[in-house]
Scaffold this motif. Structure first.
Motif, PDB file in Angstrom:
ATOM      1  N   GLY A 120       0.806  -1.200   0.000  1.00 12.67           N
ATOM      2  CA  GLY A 120       0.000   0.000   0.000  1.00 12.67           C
ATOM      3  C   GLY A 120       0.846   1.259   0.000  1.00 12.67           C
ATOM      4  N   ARG A 121       0.146   2.374  -0.030  1.00 13.07           N
ATOM      5  CA  ARG A 121       0.845   3.646  -0.135  1.00 13.07           C
ATOM      6  C   ARG A 121       0.967   4.378   1.195  1.00 13.07           C
ATOM      7  N   PHE A 122       0.074   4.141   2.118  1.00 15.88           N
ATOM      8  CA  PHE A 122       0.047   4.935   3.334  1.00 15.88           C
ATOM      9  C   PHE A 122       0.008   4.032   4.567  1.00 15.88           C
ATOM     10  N   LYS A 123       0.546   4.578   5.659  1.00 15.05           N
ATOM     11  CA  LYS A 123       0.385   3.998   6.990  1.00 15.05           C
ATOM     12  C   LYS A 123      -0.469   4.957   7.794  1.00 15.05           C
ATOM     13  N   ILE A 124      -1.570   4.478   8.291  1.00 11.90           N
ATOM     14  CA  ILE A 124      -2.556   5.318   8.977  1.00 11.90           C
ATOM     15  C   ILE A 124      -2.512   4.991  10.459  1.00 11.90           C
ATOM     16  N   TYR A 125      -2.463   6.027  11.285  1.00 13.30           N
ATOM     17  CA  TYR A 125      -2.431   5.903  12.742  1.00 13.30           C
ATOM     18  C   TYR A 125      -3.680   6.584  13.297  1.00 13.30           C
TER      19      TYR A 125
END
Length: 684
Positions: A120-125
């Motif tokens: 994927g493109r993003f890491k979401i917190y």
């Protein structure tokens, strides 16, 4: 046994389209995803149960979806979506700030941000309840939140936005979630009930939505509770019984009884409410809301402001048509007053019953006031006519047979005593007839004021509020003294009348007024610098020496001996003041004042102190202490002066061990011999 999943989790929205009542937020997020204008940090604020965490999860799922729909919705079938739905996604990290609110937890989060995502493109917190972080944790999070890596996105959720520091707020895009409308909650509950094969009345679902207070999660929790209580057939009565809510029928019956002035029915209804265990304060608040609903339904345009079901809304409209508007306004005022004073009432039931008594006879009171209005207006007209304004206008018949008013003459405006009223010509008739009168209809609000140009004058003289003219005041001659006053010490004569100037004054001199001699104050002892008072006295004596010859004899007159002060009284009052200082924890003042004192014949008390430091400390509270001492003893001339004691010279002082041994050896020579024999040292 199959595990039960509550409706709030089972029917949790999985797409932006399924989110209830937050279209302003979902539309903005969808547009940001389509245009690829995603911020590095989002802050979702709002009350509980409105979809903050749900929207955060949907956003995290949609961002990494590899097969977005044209509406910017997640497909739900790609690898990223499936991993997210199975809670196995390595790109979405959810943190509960309520239990991880320390600096170490934030440091661990910052360390994880350094690693790029594997897929994927993003890491979401997602950080839920972010307001629970400590100030130190907020400060440790600032730099990473402002300049995160290009693949990191933070989504913060909170119910208390005011607890977040401004530096965090300035780094986030803020989305405010609103309370969900009652109709939206009811429609969602209808969807859940149909999905669960539950038969539910519209009134029951509407009551659940209204009781949820804008929170969809609370509404779903109450729905599950009602289904467990009543089964698959959910009725309005079951919801009322289980949630312990007063039915609308109680308030409709109460207003009907009040409109009929049936106090007994209203009191019995109140007793029934109390027997069922309902709170009296809730009953008062519900009555106020019911009266407000009736006021809203008086106008068809504002009926939509009433958030009730269709059936109950029709009942409101019918009762609003039967209730007069003055009654509703006055009743709402009385109930609001009862609500405000309910907590302070000792007998709360009697307080509510008194309000019901007032409401029961409110229509009679309003009608009584209306009946008094015509009588009051008649008295006003009668008083007006007695003041000289004609209530009816006399008229005289004209030549053509019509009735015409008589012409007004200036004499008619004067008082009867000054000039008689002119007689009006009467038409010849075989039989005497009563004079024709034309009654002018008076307006309901009283007689209108007469215009200025009407030609009507007053029937009596109006006294003027201006003072009567007096004789002109002759201008006064003021003498101005332009000579300098500093050198001569003469008072200025500016503003004095010629008759007020002294007559026994020699040219060029002005006598000083006699002043009573002041008592000579005793010296405070010691050498001191002259104060302002001393300087002023010396200057005055030099400037006024030629003109104060006569005052010397008066000031030298003896003033008489001062009354003696009882030593017991002085010592008692002094000790009282000392004890008060000790009780006030002023130990410094206590150490200075705790000593015997005595006053001499001139009422001077000499306070012996050990050092000048104590003198400075005493001067800090000298004025206050002296004033209180004079008041309690009754001697206004008491003075307290300080004096530092000089210690008597003593012999040499022994500081070291050798000095002490030498001193003892002089007195006892055997010690020196013992020291030599034993080989002792004085430094022990």
């Amino acid at each position: 046994m199959e595990n039960f999943v509550v409706s709030a989790r089972k029917y949790r929205p999985a797409t932006f389209r399924s989110v209830v009542g937050q279209q302003h937020v979902t539309t903005t997020l969808q547009n940001a995803i389509q245009s690829q204008h995603l911020a590095q940090a989002f802050l979702f604020c709002g009350p509980r149960g409105v979809g903050k965490t749900t929207c955060a999860r949907i956003l995290a799922k949609t961002i990494n979806c590899t097969n977005l729909t044209p509406e910017a919705e997640a497909c739900g079938v790609c690898t990223s979506c499936v991993a997210f739905q199975e809670n196995a996604s390595f790109n979405v990290h959810e943190l509960d700030a309520a239990s991880n609110n320390s600096v170490e937890d934030v440091r661990s989060l910052v360390e994880q941000v350094r690693y790029a995502p594997q897929q994927g493109r993003f890491k979401i917190y997602i950080i839920d309840e972010v307001h629970m972080l400590s100030n130190a944790a907020f400060n440790a999070f600032l730099k990473t939140l402002e300049e995160p890596p290009s693949y990191a996105i933070f989504i913060l959720a909170t119910t208390e936005r005011h607890k977040i520091i401004p530096t965090i707020l300035s780094r986030c895009q803020i989305f405010d979630f609103n309370r969900i409308k009652v109709d939206d909650i009811r429609e969602h509950l209808r969807y859940v009930a149909d999905s669960e094969h539950v038969t539910a009345d519209d009134d029951a679902l509407h009551l659940l939505a209204q009781k949820a207070d804008g929170g969809l999660r609370d509404a779903l929790s109450m729905f599950d509770q009602q289904v467990t209580f009543a089964g698959n057939n959910l009725t309005y009565k079951d919801v009322l019984q289980n949630l312990h809510i007063l039915d609308y029928d109680y308030y409709f019956r109460l207003v009907d009884a009040l409109l009929r002035e049936n106090l007994s029915a209203a009191l019995l209804l109140l007793d029934s409410v109390m027997q069922q265990g309902f709170d009296l304060h809730n009953f008062v608040v519900g009555t106020a809301e019911h009266l407000r609903g009736l006021l809203v339904c008086k106008d068809p345009i504002t009926v939509q402001l009433l958030e009730v079901s269709e059936n109950i809304q029709q009942q409101y409209v019918r009762q609003a048509q039967a209730a007069p508007l003055p009654f509703l306004l006055s009743a709402l005022n009385l109930v609001s007053q009862c609500d405000r004073d309910f907590k302070q009432a000792k007998n709360q039931r009697l307080h509510v019953e008194l309000t019901l008594m007032k409401l029961a006879y409110l229509n009679g009171a309003v009608q009584f006031v209306r009946d008094l209005a015509p009588a009051a207006s008649g008295e006003a007209k009668k008083k007006t006519s007695s003041l000289g304004e004609p209530a009816v206008a006399p008229v005289a018949p004209s030549s053509n047979g019509h009735i015409a008013p008589a012409a007004a003459t200036p004499a008619a405006a004067q008082p009867p005593a000054a000039s008689p009223a002119p007689t009006l010509p009467q038409a010849p008739s075989p039989q005497p007839q009563a004079p024709h009168l034309v009654h002018a209809p008076a307006p309901a609000d009283g007689p209108e004021p007469l215009p200025v140009e009407s030609g009507v004058t007053e029937l009596h003289d109006t006294p003027s509020i201006e003072p009567e003219a007096t004789e002109p005041v002759a201008p006064r001659h003021q003498v101005r003294d332009t000579a300098p006053h500093v050198e001569t010490g003469r008072p200025s004569m500016q503003g004095l009348e010629p008759t007020q100037r002294p007559t026994d004054v020699r040219p060029g001199t002005v006598p000083m007024p006699s002043m009573p001699a002041l008592p000579k104050l005793p010296s405070l002892g010691g050498s001191r610098l002259p104060g302002l008072r001393d300087v002023g006295t010396a200057a005055a004596s030099q400037a006024q020496a030629p003109s104060n010859k006569n005052l010397g004899a008066e000031s030298a007159a003896p003033t008489g001996p001062l009354p003696p002060i009882a030593p017991e009284l002085l010592q008692s009052v002094w000790q009282q003041l000392v004890d008060e200082r000790r009780a006030q924890d002023k130990m410094g003042d206590y150490m200075i004042l705790n000593r015997p004192v005595a006053a001499d014949a001139n009422h001077v008390i000499t306070l012996m102190l050990e050092n000048p430091v104590q003198v400075v400390q005493f001067n800090d509270f000298r004025a206050e202490f002296t004033t209180e001492l004079r008041r309690r003893t009754g001697h206004p001339g008491l003075l307290v002066q300080t004096e530092v004691t000089t210690a008597a010279p003593t012999g040499r002082k022994l500081y070291t061990s050798n000095d002490k041994f030498a001193y003892l050896a002089e007195k006892y020579p055997a010690l020196q011999e013992m020291k030599q024999r034993l080989g002792l040292d004085a430094d022990f």
